[in-house]
Design an enzyme around this catalytic site. Structure first.
Site, PDB file in Angstrom:
ATOM      1  N   GLY A 127       0.817  -1.213   0.000  1.00 52.71           N
ATOM      2  CA  GLY A 127       0.000   0.000   0.000  1.00 52.71           C
ATOM      3  C   GLY A 127       0.845   1.254   0.000  1.00 52.71           C
ATOM      4  N   TYR A 128       1.232   1.696  -1.183  1.00 54.49           N
ATOM      5  CA  TYR A 128       2.080   2.884  -1.297  1.00 54.49           C
ATOM      6  C   TYR A 128       1.328   4.038  -1.976  1.00 54.49           C
ATOM      7  CZ  TYR A 128       6.630   0.953   0.175  1.00 54.49           C
ATOM      8  OH  TYR A 128       7.672   0.450   0.885  1.00 54.49           O
ATOM      9  N   SER A 129       1.052   3.900  -3.285  1.00 55.00           N
ATOM     10  CA  SER A 129       0.473   5.008  -4.047  1.00 55.00           C
ATOM     11  C   SER A 129      -0.914   5.378  -3.543  1.00 55.00           C
ATOM     12  CB  SER A 129       0.347   4.625  -5.526  1.00 55.00           C
ATOM     13  OG  SER A 129       1.619   4.497  -6.111  1.00 55.00           O
ATOM     14  N   SER A 161      -1.672  -3.772  -6.505  1.00 52.03           N
ATOM     15  CA  SER A 161      -1.700  -5.030  -7.248  1.00 52.03           C
ATOM     16  C   SER A 161      -2.086  -6.174  -6.331  1.00 52.03           C
ATOM     17  CB  SER A 161      -0.323  -5.329  -7.848  1.00 52.03           C
ATOM     18  OG  SER A 161      -0.040  -4.398  -8.857  1.00 52.03           O
ATOM     19  N   GLU A 244      15.821  -5.570  -4.532  1.00 48.01           N
ATOM     20  CA  GLU A 244      15.782  -6.366  -5.749  1.00 48.01           C
ATOM     21  C   GLU A 244      16.421  -5.607  -6.895  1.00 48.01           C
ATOM     22  OE1 GLU A 244      11.434  -5.102  -7.391  1.00 48.01           O
ATOM     23  OE2 GLU A 244      11.839  -7.211  -7.003  1.00 48.01           O
ATOM     24  N   ASN A 379       9.654   5.883 -15.097  1.00 47.28           N
ATOM     25  CA  ASN A 379      10.969   6.053 -15.708  1.00 47.28           C
ATOM     26  C   ASN A 379      11.441   7.505 -15.660  1.00 47.28           C
ATOM     27  OD1 ASN A 379      10.719   3.355 -16.083  1.00 47.28           O
ATOM     28  ND2 ASN A 379      11.244   3.367 -18.265  1.00 47.28           N
ATOM     29  N   GLU A 380      10.509   8.433 -15.591  1.00 48.15           N
ATOM     30  CA  GLU A 380      10.898   9.840 -15.438  1.00 48.15           C
ATOM     31  C   GLU A 380      11.554  10.053 -14.066  1.00 48.15           C
ATOM     32  OE1 GLU A 380       7.966   8.788 -16.749  1.00 48.15           O
ATOM     33  OE2 GLU A 380       8.644   9.306 -18.769  1.00 48.15           O
TER      34      GLU A 380
END
Lengths: 394, 352
Positions: A127-129, A161, A244, A379-380
């Protein structure tokens, strides 16, 4: 071309290869190679097989149930299993929350949570975003207010997810809103069966359900579920990302996807087409460069000279290359890629020879592969990290 | 894994880097109006760099990896790289064909200057006859510094031989080239090979040709790696120092992300260059991956060179900075015979 693996590493590779060939169920392998969405049971069945072998948490210290694998062994394990068509070993427990718990958690937390990860009995999600905190994660606003022996959690997490399959979630929550954003974040372990939690499915562009929004409405979380110090969660979250770093390139998966591209081209009668050969070579070259970059960084990690931004380099390139292979495979299908039925794809009895559904799997994977350049720090953001930490800009 | 340089190789890398750096003024980036400087070449030979290309039995101390170390260091000073590269290819062929042939010591000492030519560089190459009456015909384009060459070391699929550069039947056209070297198109018309100059035939010739190919690929990628690193470092320093709109241009995200992509490209160049060096060290057959590594390195290095010019703005278009010379040299590595373009054609089945 050979990087000069030690004989012990070569023997380990052979062992993983033989084990995977012998134990990976054919129907799961076919589903993975076809690019069809996996069910919870597919993941769990394979992970149970690994758990029985003791290979869920190979890189963990042996006292917590691991085998003290070197980074080289973790790399070899991932490359061999994914190349052979094994499902992605879900990272939420083993790669993310597990190392945070055994590094920063209490003895009681270690005793309670680590065995369930090693045995594959407990399914974790992350649970991050939040709707208003994506790339700028430190702005997260899900609150945890202390009330007696519990935190009361309110707010929501998004792009979570597999939350609909999970038993527990580890979450970053705001415990102090008066300080610099990074200094008021805590790391909480939350049982998803706690009253007040709602999981709302989000269908993504390939039509599958793996994303969710998780709502917290006055959810009472015992204070003993706080990991480490209150307001120190940002540091644990950053620690977690380092775990990772040499695996993010997913070399085995890239090789597997190139094999499928070659077989699609062959089936379409395009194997000798100069345009196809040009593009295939470009993709193979990109993967070769990524593989040797991963190996160089693996070597640096093992001798302690890793500069710290290798995860960003590998994530940036790995996500881009897999995305390109996925799209070019669809392009190679040509008009055969036009049939698309996500519901049918999920329900269809697994049959790798059913051409229609095989092609739909390829299309489904192309759509899904738009995600890696967004997730895990877009990626930004990775370019920002490289510019700042590797190049000293800004 | 065998990735980190050993102590001897690290010392070699530092000494090459120091040598090239100390002579930055002497090493003009501009196109030369003369060929190879014999003074510089004697110095290079005296330093023992050439021995990096061959093993002890052949009078050297190195092999594929040590050669790559020298080429990478030399890549930052364009003028050194080309003569070194062609000599390393010659040495690799000679060592493989016959480690005790007299040419090796002559070349290693700097007394004789050699150019290694592999079959892939030529067109219509034919060896007719055998024994005392072996004759070679065909063409080699853009042979660098031909006017200074004493020995042409030729690697064909079933013949390794050495030709005297002055031999009858070699017709030449010499011209100043894009990278500042003088180059010559050679046309060979029934050039007689002395029987003592035939070093290998049949299977052992094919092994030596392969070695020439792999060393050539390793030399090209290592040189491009050193050159790309130089262009990148200069550009990074420039964006930190050049001020516009009241701040260093390196503070703008549009510039930062381009530098980040250049950095990633450079990392990949180093990785692919390592892969070719390992291939040369291990003596493996030239394969698709070797060709892909050459193509991948030159594509990425060209990207860095174009970005280096763009990010320097107007001054990047002048000869005051090495950017233009870098771009020209990389175009040569792309377009020369057996360069990246040849490898790309091989990969897609469209041989030159």
């Amino acid at each position: 071309m050979d990087v000069g693996w030690s004989s012990a590493d070569q023997a380990f590779r052979q062992e993983v290869r033989e084990f995977t060939q012998a134990k990976l169920p054919a129907e799961i392998r076919d589903k993975v190679i076809a690019g069809r969405p996996l069910e919870r049971s597919d993941h769990m069945q394979w992970q149970d097989i690994l758990a029985e072998k003791g290979w869920i948490a190979g890189f963990w210290p042996s006292k917590f149930g691991g085998h003290d694998w070197t980074p080289a062994q973790s790399y070899i394990f991932q490359e061999e299993t994914t190349y052979a068509g094994a499902p992605w070993l879900l990272p939420f427990g083993v790669n993310y929350v597990g190392p945070v718990i055994y590094t920063y958690g209490s003895e009681a937390q270690k005793a309670r949570h680590l065995p369930g990860i090693v045995s594959n009995e407990v399914f974790w999600c992350q649970g991050y975003s939040e709707p208003n905190a994506g790339s700028d994660l430190a702005q997260l606003s899900t609150r945890a207010d202390r009330d007696g022996d519990a935190y009361v959690v309110n707010g929501s997490k998004i792009w979570t997810s597999m939350a609909h399959w999970a038993d527990w979630i580890f979450a970053l929550v705001r415990t102090d809103s008066q300080v610099k954003p990074q200094r008021g974040i805590s790391f909480l372990l939350i049982d998803l069966r706690t009253p007040g939690i709602t999981v709302r499915p989000i269908r993504s562009i390939e039509g599958a359900h793996h994303l969710n929004q998780v709502f917290f409405d006055n959810v009472r979380v015992p204070v003993e579920n706080l990991v480490g110090e209150e307001n120190a969660g940002w540091g644990y979250a950053k620690f977690l990302l380092g775990h990772e770093r040499v695996l993010s390139a997913e070399i085995g998966k890239g090789k597997r996807m190139l094999d499928r591209l070659r077989s699609v081209a062959s089936a379409q009668g395009r194997s000798d087409d100069p345009g196809y050969l040009e593009r295939l070579n470009q993709l193979e070259t990109d993967l070769l460069a990524l593989e040797w970059t991963t190996l160089r960084m693996l070597d640096a990690v093992m001798d302690g000279s890793a500069p710290g931004f290798e995860a960003s380099v590998l994530k940036l390139r790995g996500s881009t290359i897999v995305q390109r292979i996925a799209e070019y495979t669809v392009d190679t299908l040509g008009p055969a890629a036009l049939s698309f039925d996500p519901a049918g794809l999920e329900q269809q009895v697994n049959d790798p020879n059913a051409e229609l559904y095989r092609n739909m799997g390829i299309v489904s994977e192309f759509l899904f592969q738009r995600a890696p350049t967004i997730w895990g720090g877009s990626n930004e953001i990775q370019r920002n990290i490289i510019a700042k930490h590797a190049l000293g800009l800004g | 894994m065998k990735i980190t340089l050993n102590e001897e190789q690290s010392i070699l890398a530092q000494s090459v880097a120091r040598f090239v750096d100390d002579r930055r003024d002497a090493v003009s980036w501009r196109p030369a109006d003369r060929g190879l400087d014999p003074e510089i070449w004697r110095e290079v030979a005296a330093l023992g760099w050439l021995g990096a290309g061959v093993g002890e039995a052949a009078g050297g101390f190195g092999g594929g990896r040590a050669m790559s170390v020298v080429m990478e260091g030399a890549g930052a000073g364009i003028r050194y790289a080309e003569p070194l590269s062609q000599v390393f290819v010659a040495l690799a062929i000679l060592e493989s064909a016959d480690a005790e042939n007299p040419y090796l010591s002559e070349i290693l000492s700097g007394e004789a200057f050699a150019c290694g030519l592999i079959a892939d560089m030529g067109t219509g190459i034919e060896a007719i006859g055998s024994g005392d009456d072996c004759r070679i015909s065909g063409a080699f384009k853009a042979v660098p510094y031909f006017e200074q060459v004493d020995h042409l070391v030729l690697a064909l699929p079933d013949l390794i031989c050495v030709l005297d550069a002055q031999a009858a039947g070699i017709d030449t056209q010499t011209y100043p080239a894009l990278d500042g070297a003088t180059r010559a198109d050679l046309s060979l018309d029934n050039v007689q090979v002395k029987s003592v100059a035939v070093l290998a035939k049949g299977e052992s010739a094919s092994v030596a040709l392969n070695r020439g190919r792999v060393f050539h690929a390793a030399a090209v990628t290592a040189e491009a790696s050193g050159l790309a690193a130089k262009l990148f470092e200069d550009t990074l320093a420039y964006v930190k120092q050049r001020t516009q709109f009241g701040r260093p241009i390196g503070e703008f995200q549009a510039v930062q992300h381009r530098l980040a992509d250049m950095f990633v490209a450079l990392e990949e160049i180093r990785s692919l260059s390592l892969a070719t060096a390992r291939a040369a060290e291990d003596g493996v057959p030239a394969d698709r991956r070797l060709s892909q590594a050459v193509v991948g390195v030159i594509d990425r290095a060209l990207h860095i060179a174009r970005e280096a010019i763009q990010l320097h703005g107007g001054v990047g278009m002048t000869e005051d900075l090495p950017m233009g010379a870098g771009l020209r040299r990389l175009k040569v590595l792309q377009l020369m015979p057996a360069g990246a373009q040849t490898h790309r054609r091989t990969l897609t089945g469209r041989a030159t």
